[in-house]
Design a protein around this motif. Structure first.
Motif, mmCIF file in Angstrom:
data_model
loop_
_atom_site.group_PDB
_atom_site.id
_atom_site.type_symbol
_atom_site.label_atom_id
_atom_site.label_comp_id
_atom_site.label_asym_id
_atom_site.label_seq_id
_atom_site.Cartn_x
_atom_site.Cartn_y
_atom_site.Cartn_z
ATOM 1 N N GLU A 137 3.590 4.788 -15.076
ATOM 2 C CA GLU A 137 3.193 3.957 -16.483
ATOM 3 C C GLU A 137 3.359 2.729 -15.861
ATOM 4 O O GLU A 137 2.227 1.907 -16.403
ATOM 5 N N ILE A 138 4.743 2.781 -15.843
ATOM 6 C CA ILE A 138 4.562 1.276 -15.732
ATOM 7 C C ILE A 138 3.495 0.707 -14.564
ATOM 8 O O ILE A 138 2.591 -0.484 -14.948
ATOM 9 N N ALA A 139 3.522 1.008 -13.444
ATOM 10 C CA ALA A 139 2.982 0.664 -12.135
ATOM 11 C C ALA A 139 0.944 0.430 -12.555
ATOM 12 O O ALA A 139 0.271 -0.664 -12.524
ATOM 13 N N ARG A 140 0.892 1.574 -12.926
ATOM 14 C CA ARG A 140 -0.030 1.832 -14.274
ATOM 15 C C ARG A 140 -0.515 0.766 -14.778
ATOM 16 O O ARG A 140 -1.880 0.037 -14.575
ATOM 17 N N LEU A 141 -0.593 0.292 -15.570
ATOM 18 C CA LEU A 141 -0.690 -0.876 -16.446
ATOM 19 C C LEU A 141 -0.387 -1.617 -15.675
ATOM 20 O O LEU A 141 -1.617 -2.816 -16.060
ATOM 21 N N TRP A 142 0.227 -2.465 -14.834
ATOM 22 C CA TRP A 142 0.543 -3.722 -14.143
ATOM 23 C C TRP A 142 -1.076 -3.465 -13.153
ATOM 24 O O TRP A 142 -1.772 -4.848 -13.034
ATOM 25 N N HIS A 143 -1.545 -2.780 -12.959
ATOM 26 C CA HIS A 143 -2.850 -2.094 -12.011
ATOM 27 C C HIS A 143 -3.893 -2.723 -13.306
ATOM 28 O O HIS A 143 -4.902 -2.691 -12.247
ATOM 29 N N HIS A 144 -3.863 -2.183 -14.304
ATOM 30 C CA HIS A 144 -4.862 -2.487 -15.029
ATOM 31 C C HIS A 144 -4.816 -3.499 -15.661
ATOM 32 O O HIS A 144 -5.731 -4.039 -15.473
ATOM 33 N N TRP A 145 -4.131 -3.810 -15.963
ATOM 34 C CA TRP A 145 -4.204 -6.264 -16.210
ATOM 35 C C TRP A 145 -4.733 -6.412 -14.606
ATOM 36 O O TRP A 145 -5.501 -7.393 -15.374
ATOM 37 N N LEU A 146 -4.021 -6.139 -13.384
ATOM 38 C CA LEU A 146 -5.044 -6.978 -12.201
ATOM 39 C C LEU A 146 -6.084 -6.927 -12.893
ATOM 40 O O LEU A 146 -7.533 -7.994 -11.918
ATOM 41 N N ASP A 147 -6.839 -5.215 -12.797
ATOM 42 C CA ASP A 147 -8.471 -4.819 -12.666
ATOM 43 C C ASP A 147 -9.382 -5.989 -13.903
ATOM 44 O O ASP A 147 -9.900 -5.796 -12.810
ATOM 45 N N GLU A 148 -8.530 -5.250 -14.494
ATOM 46 C CA GLU A 148 -9.296 -6.641 -15.510
ATOM 47 C C GLU A 148 -9.784 -8.341 -14.989
ATOM 48 O O GLU A 148 -10.877 -9.185 -15.383
ATOM 49 N N ARG A 149 -8.560 -8.854 -14.779
ATOM 50 C CA ARG A 149 -8.516 -10.286 -14.242
ATOM 51 C C ARG A 149 -9.072 -10.262 -12.238
ATOM 52 O O ARG A 149 -10.121 -11.235 -12.755
ATOM 53 N N PHE A 150 -9.109 -9.468 -11.702
ATOM 54 C CA PHE A 150 -9.772 -9.149 -10.685
ATOM 55 C C PHE A 150 -10.268 -8.567 -10.151
ATOM 56 O O PHE A 150 -9.986 -7.426 -9.408
#
Length: 428
Positions: free
Chosen positions: A255-268
Motif C-alpha cells: 500500500e505504501i508503494a501504491r501511494l508513492w506511485h499515485h503521487w508520481l502519476d499525479e505529477r508525471f
C-alpha cells in the motif's frame, strides 16, 4: 495535486478567466514545479498584467527554466530596466550572462546598487550574489568573494541554520538500519518499484547533470526535485528504521508503494521512469531503500572545496541555510560524508557512488555505468545531455545546457585563501 489543479481551474473560471487570475494561476503552477504550463500561461498574457515589470520578471524566469534562454534574457533585461531595485531580477539575469564579455551590462548592474538601498532584504542579498558573479566572471577574486560573503551574511539573517537540528536529523536518518532490516521491511512487496531512480548528493555536486543524462533516455520521461518522500515523514512520525517498521506494520508495504506511485502519476502522467533528485534525500534514503526495493540509488560526490565554494556563491531558489557560512558548510559536509559512508556499508552495490570529476573527465565510461545500474539500454542521445530540452529549475540551469566539460573542476582554487574557514573546519 489533481485536486489542486482542479481548484486552480475553478478559481480562474470563477474569475471569468480574467488575466489577473491567470497570472496568479501561473504563479501557483510554478510553485509546485509545473514550469512548462506556467510558462505557456504567462506567454499568453498581456504584457501589462499585473504590471510590465512583474510580467517581464515572471515570464523571463519561466523562460529561463524551460530553456528559452534568448527570450529569458530579453525579458529579464526589461525587468531590470523597469525595476532596477529588483535584486531577484538582477540575480536571474546574471545567471545567463558572462560579464567578462559584456562590460556595458556589467556596468549597468553595478550602477544599480544605489537603487537597491531601498530594496527588501531578499532583493539586497540576491543583488549581492549578482555583483559577485560580475567580479568572478572578470577574474576579480577579492571583490567577488566580498560580494558573495556579504550576500551570504544577509541570507543567514533571513534563514538561520541550526547545527544541532542538522546533526540530529543525520543521526536519525541511519538509526537502526542494517542490510538485514531493510530486507525485512521489503518482504511482501507485491508492487513493481523500479519506476523511480533516486539521485542524491550535495547541491552543486553534479546531480542535475546525472538527471539530465537519465532524462535523455527514451525510457525515462521526466524528473526533478519532486519532494514526495518528505510527505511520508509526517505519517511515519520519524525517519528511523523503527519508525518505518511501525508504519509498514500499520499500512502494509504494498500500500505504501501504491501511494508513492499515485503521487508520481499525479505529477508525471504517463508510463516512463522518473528521476527524483530531491535535495536532502540522504536523510530519507532508508525509506526509499526499504519500501521501493527495485529503485536504483545513485550518490554524487564532488571535490569538497569546489563543492563548498559553489554552494557558498549560489543564492539557491529554495533557501539552504547551511550554505551561508563557510564553517556551517563544513559541518554539513561532514554529516553528509558520514551518511554516505554508512549507507555504502548498508546498501553495498545497490548504491552507486559517482565522482563528478570522473563523470566529466570520462563521460562515456561513467554514463554507461549509470545506465547499467539503472538497467537502461544504451542510447546515443544520453551522451549529449545538453541537447535535452526539458525544464531545469536548479542553479545548474545554464551549465547543463552546455556539452559535458571539465570547467567545474578546480573552480575554488583562485579563492582558496578566502576559504580557509571551510578548510580548517572540514579538514581539522
Amino acid at each position: 495535486m489533481t485536486l489542486a489543479r482542479r481548484a486552480l481551474d475553478m478559481f480562474t473560471q470563477g474569475a471569468n478567466d480574467n488575466s489577473m487570475a491567470t497570472f496568479q494561476k501561473a504563479g501557483l503552477l510554478a510553485e509546485i514545479g509545473i514550469w512548462q504550463d506556467a510558462y505557456e500561461l504567462m506567454s499568453a498574457l498581456p504584457e501589462a498584467v499585473p504590471d510590465r515589470a512583474s510580467n517581464a520578471y515572471s515570464r523571463g524566469t519561466s523562460a529561463l527554466y524551460v530553456g528559452e534562454t534568448e527570450q529569458a534574457r530579453d525579458l529579464l533585461e526589461l525587468a531590470t530596466d523597469l525595476r532596477p531595485h529588483s535584486g531577484t531580477a538582477w540575480h536571474s539575469l546574471a545567471t545567463l550572462i558572462d560579464f567578462a564579455a559584456e562590460p556595458e551590462l556589467a556596468g549597468r548592474l553595478l550602477a544599480a546598487g544605489q537603487a537597491l538601498r531601498s530594496g527588501s532584504p531578499i532583493d539586497q542579498a540576491s543583488y549581492l550574489y549578482a555583483v559577485g558573479k560580475v567580479h568572478a566572471d572578470r577574474g576579480d577574486h577579492a571583490p567577488a568573494f566580498a560580494a558573495f560573503a556579504e550576500g551570504a551574511r544577509r541570507m543567514k539573517a533571513i534563514a538561520p541554520y541550526s547545527r544541532e537540528r542538522d546533526r540530529i536529523g543525520a543521526q536519525e536518518a541511519v538509526n537502526g538500519f542494517t542490510a538485514g532490516r531493510i530486507a525485512e521491511l521489503g518482504v511482501g512487496q507485491r508492487e513493481a518499484t523500479d519506476r523511480t531512480i533516486f539521485v542524491m548528493g550535495l547541491p552543486r555536486s553534479g546531480t542535475t547533470l546525472v538527471e539530465q543524462i537519465l532524462t535523455s533516455h527514451s525510457a525515462v520521461s521526466d524528473g526533478g526535485e519532486i519532494n514526495r518522500l518528505g510527505l511520508f515523514v509526517k505519517d511515519v512520525e520519524g525517519v528511523s528504521c523503527d519508525a518505518l517498521a511501525r508504519y509498514a506494520a500499520a499500512e502494509g508495504v504494498s500500500e505504501i508503494a501504491r501511494l508513492w506511485h499515485h503521487w508520481l502519476d499525479e505529477r508525471f502522467p504517463g508510463s516512463g521512469r522518473i528521476v527524483d533528485k530531491t535535495n536532502n534525500s540522504s536523510r530519507l534514503l532508508g525509506f526509499a531503500a526499504a519500501f521501493l526495493p527495485q529503485a536504483p540509488l545513485i550518490w554524487l560526490r564532488r571535490d569538497p572545496l569546489d563543492c563548498a565554494w559553489s554552494c557558498f556563491r549560489t543564492c539557491f531558489m529554495h533557501r539552504i541555510p547551511w550554505s551561508y557560512d563557510l564553517e556551517d558548510i563544513a559541518f554539513h559536509f561532514q554529516l553528509e560524508d558520514a551518511l554516505m559512508a554508512r549507507w555504502q556499508e548498508i546498501l553495498g552495490d545497490r548504491l552507486l557512488v559517482v565522482s563528478y570529476e570522473s563523470l566529466v573527465t570520462q563521460p562515456d565510461i561513467w554514463i554507461r555505468r549509470i545506465l547499467q545500474h539503472c538497467e537502461l539500454t544504451e542510447e546515443p542521445q544520453v551522451f549529449a545531455p545538453h541537447e535535452n530540452r526539458r525544464t531545469v529549475t536548479t542553479s545548474s540551469v545554464m551549465q547543463v545546457r552546455k556539452p559535458i566539460n571539465r570547467a567545474g573542476i578546480g573552480v575554488a582554487q583562485p579563492y582558496r585563501e578566502y576559504l580557509a574557514p571551510f578548510i580548517q573546519a572540514y579538514e581539522g
